[in-house]
Design an enzyme around this catalytic site. Structure first.
Site, mmCIF file in Angstrom:
data_model
loop_
_atom_site.group_PDB
_atom_site.id
_atom_site.type_symbol
_atom_site.label_atom_id
_atom_site.label_comp_id
_atom_site.label_asym_id
_atom_site.label_seq_id
_atom_site.Cartn_x
_atom_site.Cartn_y
_atom_site.Cartn_z
ATOM 1 N N GLY A 131 0.800 -1.230 0.000
ATOM 2 C CA GLY A 131 0.000 0.000 0.000
ATOM 3 C C GLY A 131 0.824 1.267 0.000
ATOM 4 O O GLY A 131 0.603 2.170 -0.813
ATOM 5 N N ALA A 132 1.780 1.347 0.903
ATOM 6 C CA ALA A 132 2.569 2.572 1.020
ATOM 7 C C ALA A 132 3.729 2.322 1.964
ATOM 8 O O ALA A 132 3.789 1.286 2.639
ATOM 9 C CB ALA A 132 1.710 3.706 1.564
ATOM 10 N N GLU A 185 6.472 4.291 4.849
ATOM 11 C CA GLU A 185 6.625 5.448 5.723
ATOM 12 C C GLU A 185 8.019 6.057 5.760
ATOM 13 O O GLU A 185 8.388 6.671 6.771
ATOM 14 C CB GLU A 185 6.235 5.027 7.145
ATOM 15 C CG GLU A 185 7.216 4.059 7.846
ATOM 16 C CD GLU A 185 6.848 2.582 7.750
ATOM 17 O OE1 GLU A 185 6.129 2.210 6.806
ATOM 18 O OE2 GLU A 185 7.288 1.800 8.609
ATOM 19 N N HIS A 215 -1.954 6.354 8.471
ATOM 20 C CA HIS A 215 -1.103 5.257 8.966
ATOM 21 C C HIS A 215 0.383 5.589 8.749
ATOM 22 O O HIS A 215 1.187 5.512 9.679
ATOM 23 C CB HIS A 215 -1.486 3.957 8.257
ATOM 24 C CG HIS A 215 -0.659 2.772 8.634
ATOM 25 N ND1 HIS A 215 -1.078 1.845 9.562
ATOM 26 C CD2 HIS A 215 0.560 2.348 8.211
ATOM 27 C CE1 HIS A 215 -0.150 0.910 9.697
ATOM 28 N NE2 HIS A 215 0.856 1.195 8.880
ATOM 29 N N GLU A 216 0.716 5.974 7.524
ATOM 30 C CA GLU A 216 2.138 6.253 7.238
ATOM 31 C C GLU A 216 2.600 7.469 8.039
ATOM 32 O O GLU A 216 3.722 7.509 8.532
ATOM 33 C CB GLU A 216 2.371 6.467 5.737
ATOM 34 C CG GLU A 216 1.878 5.339 4.822
ATOM 35 C CD GLU A 216 2.298 3.947 5.247
ATOM 36 O OE1 GLU A 216 3.361 3.798 5.875
ATOM 37 O OE2 GLU A 216 1.532 2.995 4.976
ATOM 38 N N HIS A 253 3.377 6.526 11.608
ATOM 39 C CA HIS A 253 4.648 5.813 11.739
ATOM 40 C C HIS A 253 5.792 6.760 12.098
ATOM 41 O O HIS A 253 6.819 6.321 12.609
ATOM 42 C CB HIS A 253 5.003 5.105 10.429
ATOM 43 C CG HIS A 253 4.533 3.681 10.343
ATOM 44 N ND1 HIS A 253 4.665 2.785 11.371
ATOM 45 C CD2 HIS A 253 3.963 2.991 9.311
ATOM 46 C CE1 HIS A 253 4.189 1.597 10.984
ATOM 47 N NE2 HIS A 253 3.752 1.703 9.741
ATOM 48 N N GLU A 306 3.890 -1.988 13.593
ATOM 49 C CA GLU A 306 2.713 -2.165 12.731
ATOM 50 C C GLU A 306 1.424 -2.331 13.538
ATOM 51 O O GLU A 306 0.406 -1.713 13.232
ATOM 52 C CB GLU A 306 2.912 -3.328 11.756
ATOM 53 C CG GLU A 306 4.033 -3.107 10.741
ATOM 54 C CD GLU A 306 3.897 -1.820 9.930
ATOM 55 O OE1 GLU A 306 2.813 -1.206 9.939
ATOM 56 O OE2 GLU A 306 4.890 -1.423 9.293
HETATM 57 N N1 B3K Z 1 5.877 -0.539 6.531
HETATM 58 C C1 B3K Z 1 5.336 -0.723 5.219
HETATM 59 C C2 B3K Z 1 5.303 -2.142 4.780
HETATM 60 C C3 B3K Z 1 6.552 -2.612 4.176
HETATM 61 C C4 B3K Z 1 6.380 -3.984 3.579
HETATM 62 C C5 B3K Z 1 7.655 -4.527 3.097
HETATM 63 N N2 B3K Z 1 7.525 -5.800 2.433
HETATM 64 C C6 B3K Z 1 3.971 -0.161 5.087
HETATM 65 C C7 B3K Z 1 3.234 0.050 6.343
HETATM 66 O O1 B3K Z 1 2.877 -0.859 7.058
HETATM 67 O O2 B3K Z 1 3.042 1.176 6.686
HETATM 68 ZN ZN ZN Z 2 2.639 0.277 8.776
#
Ligand code: B3K
Ligand code: ZN
Length: 886
Positions: A266-267, A269, A302-303, A306, A325
């Protein structure tokens, strides 16, 4: 993959701190087609605590040109490159290590490290992608201050971005230019980002609570400039919310978001430079549904969250992934609940948890929230780590109450700012603030599997006492056969004829109880536990596990009449919805008794009168949130029904469910038609909780009535398709047409939809999924033909997911075809993608992994898995296939 090739397993128990630290990282990235040169200058310092002189750096697919220690070029004899390791000995003093490598982003189809997507170069480093850019200690507990100089062609790469603040930019001759970025915050390599390409930008600004002015910049391809406003608004709301609710401010002068079309998830951070899948950042009413708008808001938030839960305080090692997470998912869920409807958000989250995470927890890929081992960490970005991890944080918040929880998060952020820590450190802050002992609670991190909580009730009329007896157990999972009891918060109320009854727990004085004592949190800590309530004047209906206060399978033998009472009278709207789901499960269960695969079943099903009457009463209720109502009308997925009724054949469940949707549509035709009429599709589009709720209910009514064959709804679907002023209504109308109109009408509309939206990649993805999920005998042929369509690409994960996952996860009737062709084709796809994009391929294995639950059909699924297993496999695919077959 043969056994001798089986890749290494990494264990949490083997964790050791790094041998060396990297205090500063200076990168020089010289971008040229097929030969990008990366020079890294690393300020290395031995970790005294380890006293180790050998320095082993990680690297993959690097063409190494030069290695220098303190500016002296090392002869090949002075260092060793062994597979993915660069080994230097005698590094006992601080010094500078310089390496120069050449990489090929153009041919990086795994979309990890530095790669090319359409008009830009971009990076994805989490979890272990940085090692594909340069030699490094690529682990989250090595935190460094990064300075990045990017040089590239001015015409093809006018925009050059990296983390932190821009410190210098200029021309270098020969049509090339450079930019230098400096990030003052220490960070692990997984948060590094770089973007270079042709991008347009939308600018805005935000002033933090303490008055810091932050520039907001969203970079997209020029064609998408009209789709940035919602992400920017969402970001600003998230920034304000985190200041208010967690006391957390942003800490750089600039916050950048880049939208990329080829992206594995999805994205991401990355500090100050988030990189997003276009599907999670672009939004415009014409092309984006309400669900899409809400997803953008949630992912942007969400990002952003983080930045504190992940970046300022990061993970010591990847086993602790849920530290960032689980906590961040919990934070974004709270945010979405505050911005929209809290009940709707809870229903959506629990629906996902109960259907998909519980399945994961009950299958061969089950693992604890903090896994004890892995082969490929990319396989652990799972529903368990994310969603169950968020439930674990939610339970801590429930146990502490809002004030102590806030004090605990303050303590956690302050105590560990700038550090790489563990899930234990997180819980420690909760313990220190509350004075509670969470030793038992921490089993949620180490034991996999969904606990089952069985409840038995007994009312003693003479004594006016009501007793609830709870028994908890947890099924075996791959890492452990037996489980110790969990610490489970269970929120309850007792419904009497005239509302909730006051709760007086035997053995407690009234002073122990809150003023509003009609709801209570019980804490289960033992395998068997009993609670007796006194002064209970009538036999109540228990409202158990309110708001889904713990991620458990609750088993209480409700009668239909009791469920109907909950559905009409529970003040906990979540439990009302849950009761509607339970009623649906029992209707399906009842229908199974008489199901005969040979005969047309549709006519025979009738939903119970009491259930229909309760739904009708809710539909007519003037104050009930229409979005909650829409969820009450939606039957549990086939996948959830299969978990609840595991002996039943999946196709039988699917057919019964289809028949039940139509039957409910007929039984509720009058109130549903009223909802249909009450909605005017020409009203101006707005995205707020109220407008979204209205559309949701009206479109749910449209689909149910269309499936029931209601002539007015069928006509209305076509009118709405033509008259819709937004994608939510247009797509909902198209779905109703596809579900219920004759084939020529369906094809005409599908063609028209494509013709209208061929230039909008994200809309085309919806079009692909809609066709992939059609329950028609030719669905698989259609899907295979669509892989040849001009719009489709095997290198774009969004396209692959739209079509392949759309078919395998959203089309039970056709994926589970008796001839096994669905499974066979999915295996072909996985084999095809295995080397090119291991992460994407590995995710697609999930639908096959549950083969043991599918009776005879399971043998065909297993065969598909075995065929994959016969290939030379990437670590990613190997790990999930091996576990699924074990
Ligand atoms: N931290 C990233 C996910 C990375 C996945 C790597 N295979 C997105 C998130 O959970 O915000
Ligand atoms: Zn995340």
């Amino acid at each position: 993959m043969t056994e001798q090739q089986a890749p290494n397993v990494i264990y949490l128990a083997d964790y050791q701190p790094p041998t060396h630290w990297i205090d500063e990282t200076h990168l020089d990235v010289d971008i040229k087609p097929n030969a990008t040169r990366v020079t890294a200058r690393l300020k290395i310092r031995p970790n005294e605590a380890r006293g180790e002189q050998t320095l082993v750096l990680d690297g993959e697919n690097l063409d190494t040109r030069r290695v220098c220690w303190n500016d002296r070029a090392l002869a090949p004899a002075d260092y060793t490159i062994e597979g993915s390791q660069l080994i230097l000995t005698g590094i006992s003093e601080p010094g500078w290590l310089t390496t120069e490598v050449v990489i090929d982003p153009e041919n990086n189809t795994a979309l990890e490290g530095l790669y090319r997507s359409r008009t830009m170069y971009c990076t994805q480093c989490e979890a272990e992608g940085f090692r594909k850019i340069t030699w490094y200690l690529d682990r989250p507990d090595v935190m460094s201050v990064f300075t990045t100089r990017i040089e590239a062609d001015k015409t093809t790469c006018p925009v050059l971005l990296s983390n932190g603040n821009l410190v210098e930019a200029g021309e270098v001759g020969s049509g090339r230019h450079f930019a230098a970025w400096h990030d003052p915050h220490k960070k692990p390599s997984y948060l590094f980002a770089l973007v270079a390409g042709e991008l347009a930008c939308v600018r805005d600004a935000y002033t933090t609570a303490s008055g810091r002015k932050v520039a907001i910049e969203v970079f997209v391809e020029p064609k998408d400039l009209d789709k940035c406003d919602h992400a920017i608004d969402s970001l600003k709301r998230a920034m304000r919310w985190d200041e208010t609710v967690y006391g957390r401010e942003y800490d750089l002068d600039i916050y950048m978001i880049v939208a990329v079309d080829d992206f594995n998830m999805g994205a991401m951070e990355n500090k100050g430079l988030n990189i997003f899948n276009t599907s999670c950042v672009l939004a415009n009413p014409k092309t984006t549904t309400d669900v899409g708008f809400q997803r953008v808001e949630a992912v942007v938030a969400h990002e952003y969250f983080h930045n504190w839960s992940g970046n300022r305080v990061t993970c010591r090692d990847w086993f602790q992934l849920s530290l960032k997470e689980g906590f961040t998912v919990y934070r974004d869920a709270q945010f979405s609940a505050d911005m929209n409807s809290a009940t709707v958000k809870r229903i959506e989250d629990v629906n996902l948890l109960r259907t998909a995470q519980f399945k994961e927890d009950a299958g061969p890929l089950a693992h604890p929230v903090r896994p004890p081992s892995f082969i490929e960490i990319s396989n652990f970005y799972t529903l368990t780590v994310y969603e169950k991890g968020a439930e674990v944080v939610r339970m801590l918040a429930t146990l502490l109450g809002p004030e102590d929880f806030r004090r605990a998060t303050d303590l956690y952020f302050e105590r560990h700012d700038g550090q790489a820590v563990t899930c234990d450190d997180f819980v420690q802050a909760m313990e220190d603030v509350s004075g509670r002992d969470f030793t038992q609670f921490k089993l949620w991190y180490s034991q996999a599997g969904t606990p089952e909580v069985a409840v038995a009730a007994h009312y003693d009329e003479n004594a006016q006492q009501y007793r609830l007896r709870f028994s908890q157990s947890c099924p075996p999972t791959p890492e452990a056969d037996t489980k110790a009891p969990f610490h489970i918060p269970v929120r309850i109320a007792l419904l009497g004829d005239a509302g909730q009854l006051p709760l007086q727990l035997k053995g407690h004085t009234p002073d122990d109880l809150p003023a509003d004592n009609t709801e209570m949190m019980l804490e289960l800590t033992e395998a068997e536990q009993e609670f007796t309530f006194t002064g209970v004047k009538e036999a109540p209906v228990p409202s158990l596990l309110r708001g889904f206060s713990a991620p458990v399978n609750l088993r209480y033998e409700y009668t239909e009449a009791e469920l109907v009472r909950l559905l009409t009278g529970d003040t906990d709207l979540f439990n009302r919805w849950s009761a509607s789901q339970e009623l649906a499960v029992s209707a399906v269960k009842g229908a199974l008794q008489t199901f005969d695969a040979e005969h047309d079943f549709a006519g025979a099903i009738t939903p119970g009168d009491a259930w229909v009457a309760a739904l009708a009463a809710n539909l007519e209720h003037p104050e009930l949130d229409p979005a909650v109502m829409a969820y009450m009308l939606q039957l549990p997925s086939v996948s959830y029904l299969h978990d609840r009724l595991p002996q039943a054949d999946i196709l039988a469940l699917h057919k019964i469910r289809e028949a039940l949707v139509a039957a409910l549509g007929r039984a509720l035709a009058v109130p549903l038609s009223a909802k249909l009429k009450a909605y005017d599709i020409s009203q101006p589009y707005a995205v707020n909780a109220e407008a979204v709720a209205q559309r949701s209910l009206s479109n749910t009514a449209l689909l149910m009535l269309a499936r029931a064959g209601d002539a007015e709804a069928l006509a209305q679907a076509v009118r709405r398709y033509q008259g819709a002023n937004n994608m939510t209504d247009q797509l909902a109308a198209l779905k109703a047409i596809v579900a219920a109109h004759p084939e020529p009408v369906v094809q005409a509309h599908l063609n028209a939809f494509y013709a209208q939206w061929a230039d909008e990649a994200l809309v085309v993805n919806q079009w692909l999924t809609l066709q992939a999920s059609r329950d028609v005998p030719q669905a698989l042929d259609d899907v295979q033909a669509l892989t040849e369509h001009a719009c489709f690409s095997w290198t774009n994960p969004n396209k692959v997911r739209a079509l392949v996952a759309g078919f395998a996860s959203q089309n039970p009737g056709q994926f589970h075809r008796a001839d096994g062709r669905g499974y066979h084709w999915l295996a072909d796809v996985i084999i095809r993608l295995n080397q090119a994009n291991p992460q994407l391929a590995s995710r697609l294995v999930t639908p096959l992994a549950q083969w043991r639950k599918f009776g005879e059909r399971g043998a065909l699924m297993r065969e598909a898995l075995a065929r994959i297993n016969g290939q030379p496999l990437s670590k990613d695919v190997y790990e999930v296939v091996a576990k699924a077959l074990a």
